[in-house]
Design an enzyme around this catalytic site. Structure first.
Site, mmCIF file in Angstrom:
data_model
loop_
_atom_site.group_PDB
_atom_site.id
_atom_site.type_symbol
_atom_site.label_atom_id
_atom_site.label_comp_id
_atom_site.label_asym_id
_atom_site.label_seq_id
_atom_site.Cartn_x
_atom_site.Cartn_y
_atom_site.Cartn_z
ATOM 1 N N CYS A 115 0.789 -1.238 0.000
ATOM 2 C CA CYS A 115 0.000 0.000 0.000
ATOM 3 C C CYS A 115 0.826 1.297 0.000
ATOM 4 C CB CYS A 115 -0.992 0.055 1.181
ATOM 5 S SG CYS A 115 -2.301 -1.169 1.102
ATOM 6 N N ASP A 116 2.137 1.239 -0.040
ATOM 7 C CA ASP A 116 2.890 2.505 -0.063
ATOM 8 C C ASP A 116 4.272 2.315 -0.693
ATOM 9 O OD1 ASP A 116 3.258 5.203 0.289
ATOM 10 O OD2 ASP A 116 3.950 5.047 2.359
#
Length: 218
Positions: free
Chosen positions: A88-89
């Site tokens: 997610c990042d």
């Protein structure tokens, strides 16, 4: 923080079993609580990919070097996805180099770090994830996202390593979506039909023409 600790610890064990000589996830050594704060002790790493580009005056790096880096990132994310996790990042700042200098020989590997936004697939914790330049269109539109968003980010990191700067440097979510459309292509109707919670912020639906029309900026 406890979720991040659990995810990285699980990944460390999984990587040690499946890829003992190919370890591209940051290692956790220990953790402790201090004044109700969780402190995690990680291995000491070197510069991140953004700093690497800065040292090269943001001119981009060779394809051979990009191949070397991206291959290791993909090996890392394969292990992450195998146990049902979404990072997610993924961005240059969260990919660090590990440099071991022994007997005057440099041994360089790549490490994926910062699992603070990570979640279990099909059970996202946050609706908005990923740094804006690397944010997938389904996240912008509020459509339930999958592990595919990590692959989107890795693709943009690869391009940035070549160009020396981000391909999609949006200053807002609307601008980011507009850059995606202008450079990569139209958002498929099949995606817009999924009724993401943010689609109305960017599109109007024309019932007569039976199609979505991108809204004009204010």
């Amino acid at each position: 923080s406890l979720i991040e600790l659990k995810i990285v610890t699980t990944l460390n064990k999984n990587f040690s079993l499946n890829n003992p000589g190919n370890f591209h996830i940051i290692t956790v050594y220990d953790y402790f609580f201090f004044q109700e704060h969780l402190c995690i002790i990680f291995e000491l790493l070197n510069e991140n990919l953004y700093q690497l580009l800065q040292h090269n005056h943001l001119q981009g790096i060779s394809l051979n070097t990009i191949n070397f880096i991206i291959k290791q990132i993909l090996e890392a994310i394969e292990q992450v996805h195998r146990i049902g996790i979404i990072h997610c990042d993924i961005k240059p700042e969260n990919i660090l180099l590990k440099i071991n200098i022994e007997k005057n020989k440099s041994d360089i590997s790549v490490k994926l770090t910062d699992f603070g936004s990570a979640c279990i697939k099909n059970n996202p914790i946050f609706s908005v994830v990923q740094s804006l330049f690397y944010r997938a269109p389904e996240v912008i539109l509020g459509i339930p996202y999958t592990q595919a968003i990590d692959i989107w980010s890795i693709g943009l990191v690869a391009i940035e390593l070549f160009l020396g700067g981000p391909l999609l440097p949006g200053y807002s979510e609307y601008d980011q979506l507009l850059k995606i459309i202008n450079i990569i292509g139209k958002i498929p109707d099949s995606m817009l039909m999924k009724n993401g919670k943010n689609i109305g912020n960017f599109y109007n639906y024309d019932k007569e023409k039976n199609k979505f029309i991108l809204r004009e900026p204010k």
